[in-house]
Write a protein that holds these residues in place. Sequence first.
Motif, PDB file in Angstrom:
ATOM      1  N   LYS A  74       0.838  -1.198   0.000  1.00 25.09           N
ATOM      2  CA  LYS A  74       0.000   0.000   0.000  1.00 25.09           C
ATOM      3  C   LYS A  74       0.872   1.248   0.000  1.00 25.09           C
ATOM      4  N   GLU A  80      -4.077   8.088   4.929  1.00 27.01           N
ATOM      5  CA  GLU A  80      -4.637   6.935   4.223  1.00 27.01           C
ATOM      6  C   GLU A  80      -3.541   5.940   3.837  1.00 27.01           C
ATOM      7  N   GLU A  81      -3.964   4.688   3.625  1.00 25.50           N
ATOM      8  CA  GLU A  81      -3.146   3.705   2.937  1.00 25.50           C
ATOM      9  C   GLU A  81      -3.956   3.224   1.743  1.00 25.50           C
ATOM     10  N   VAL A  82      -3.456   3.514   0.538  1.00 29.36           N
ATOM     11  CA  VAL A  82      -4.228   3.265  -0.675  1.00 29.36           C
ATOM     12  C   VAL A  82      -3.374   2.532  -1.702  1.00 29.36           C
ATOM     13  N   ASP A  83      -4.041   2.005  -2.717  1.00 34.89           N
ATOM     14  CA  ASP A  83      -3.341   1.341  -3.806  1.00 34.89           C
ATOM     15  C   ASP A  83      -2.759   2.379  -4.765  1.00 34.89           C
ATOM     16  N   THR A  84      -1.748   1.965  -5.503  1.00 29.68           N
ATOM     17  CA  THR A  84      -1.135   2.831  -6.509  1.00 29.68           C
ATOM     18  C   THR A  84      -2.164   3.328  -7.509  1.00 29.68           C
ATOM     19  N   ASP A  85      -3.072   2.442  -7.931  1.00 21.14           N
ATOM     20  CA  ASP A  85      -4.074   2.807  -8.933  1.00 21.14           C
ATOM     21  C   ASP A  85      -4.989   3.926  -8.441  1.00 21.14           C
ATOM     22  N   VAL A  86      -5.254   3.939  -7.134  1.00 21.58           N
ATOM     23  CA  VAL A  86      -6.131   4.978  -6.570  1.00 21.58           C
ATOM     24  C   VAL A  86      -5.476   6.350  -6.729  1.00 21.58           C
ATOM     25  N   ILE A  87      -4.182   6.445  -6.362  1.00 21.66           N
ATOM     26  CA  ILE A  87      -3.482   7.729  -6.498  1.00 21.66           C
ATOM     27  C   ILE A  87      -3.376   8.122  -7.965  1.00 21.66           C
ATOM     28  N   GLU A  89      -5.374   7.401 -10.403  1.00 21.94           N
ATOM     29  CA  GLU A  89      -6.677   7.886 -10.876  1.00 21.94           C
ATOM     30  C   GLU A  89      -6.948   9.305 -10.393  1.00 21.94           C
ATOM     31  N   ARG A  90      -6.583   9.593  -9.118  1.00 24.10           N
ATOM     32  CA  ARG A  90      -6.805  10.931  -8.576  1.00 24.10           C
ATOM     33  C   ARG A  90      -5.948  11.962  -9.300  1.00 24.10           C
TER      34      ARG A  90
END
Length: 329
Positions: A74, A80-87, A89-90
């Motif tokens: 993560k 937050e702890e998020v996936d690479t794809d989430v960042i 996309e943002r």
Amino acid sequence: MKWKKFRIETITDAEDIIISTLYDIGLEGAQIEDKIPLTAAEKEQMFVDILPDGPEDDGIAYLSFFVEETDDGKLKLQDEEVDTDVILERVKAELDELRDFMDIGKGTVTVDETEDIDWINNWKQYFHQFTIGDLLVIPSWEEVQPEDREKKILHIDPGTAFGTGMHETTQLCIRQLWKYITPETKLLDVGTGSGILSIVALMYGAKEAKGTDLDPCAIDAVRENKEANGIPEEQFTLTIGNIITDKAVQDEMGYECYDIVVANILADVLVPLTPVIVHHLKKGGIYITSGIIDDKEQTVVDAVKAAGLHVLEVTHQGEWVSVTARREQ
């Protein structure tokens, strides 16, 4: 330690707005790569005189943001702890919104993995022990060699506040301090940074020192360097604030009470500082300045004379200048 690097290709005109926009979603500390030449003011602020000619500015810029990766893959983005794809996309969503009202160039985003992003500790590969006269300046990760054990030893590490002693301006100030320090010297160090000038003055016999600085980072740097060199807490104190414009800082420092004022800053700051600082010097007190690129020498000399000080000496090292003056009785 592993990091994800989000690298955006854009144009130089869009650098600031993209950095500001992505800051709002938690991406901080952009690394900027472009071919815009430094201005004269930027060179002076960076204590750089002449840089080699670089490639012609093509208007293209690359902005890189680094996000720490946890053991489970993560990414740590603020709370937050998020996936690479989430960042990813943002970031793309923010860039798409910006496209609606301005040119951002390609606006493409690439993601890479990198390790060991430690900007402060990476100084270790560049900063090694050296001497200034009989003073050995040494970082914490190096050992004193047998032949140097009789020297005075200054323990100092590079950090977020300027001042390891390597720069010519710092060495100019140190050499001037050596000429005027006595066991009764009370020193005011304006723009103290890492505290190196005050610490050296105390090592060579000064009675006490006070420092001022605009940057709160100086608090930790001064504390750490005092501890590393065995300087008692009460012997060297630091105040954060602007002594040029802040009457409260001026009052706290006190008037006509310093044997030496040292200011290793910039010529453009020394000019407004000098007529203020003269009131903090004792009659007969010494004013030591540096941070002056050679083509600003006369500007500072004129400012010193206009403040009613008597110029004692102008010294040079490389392209840098120190002006030393006395407040007359």
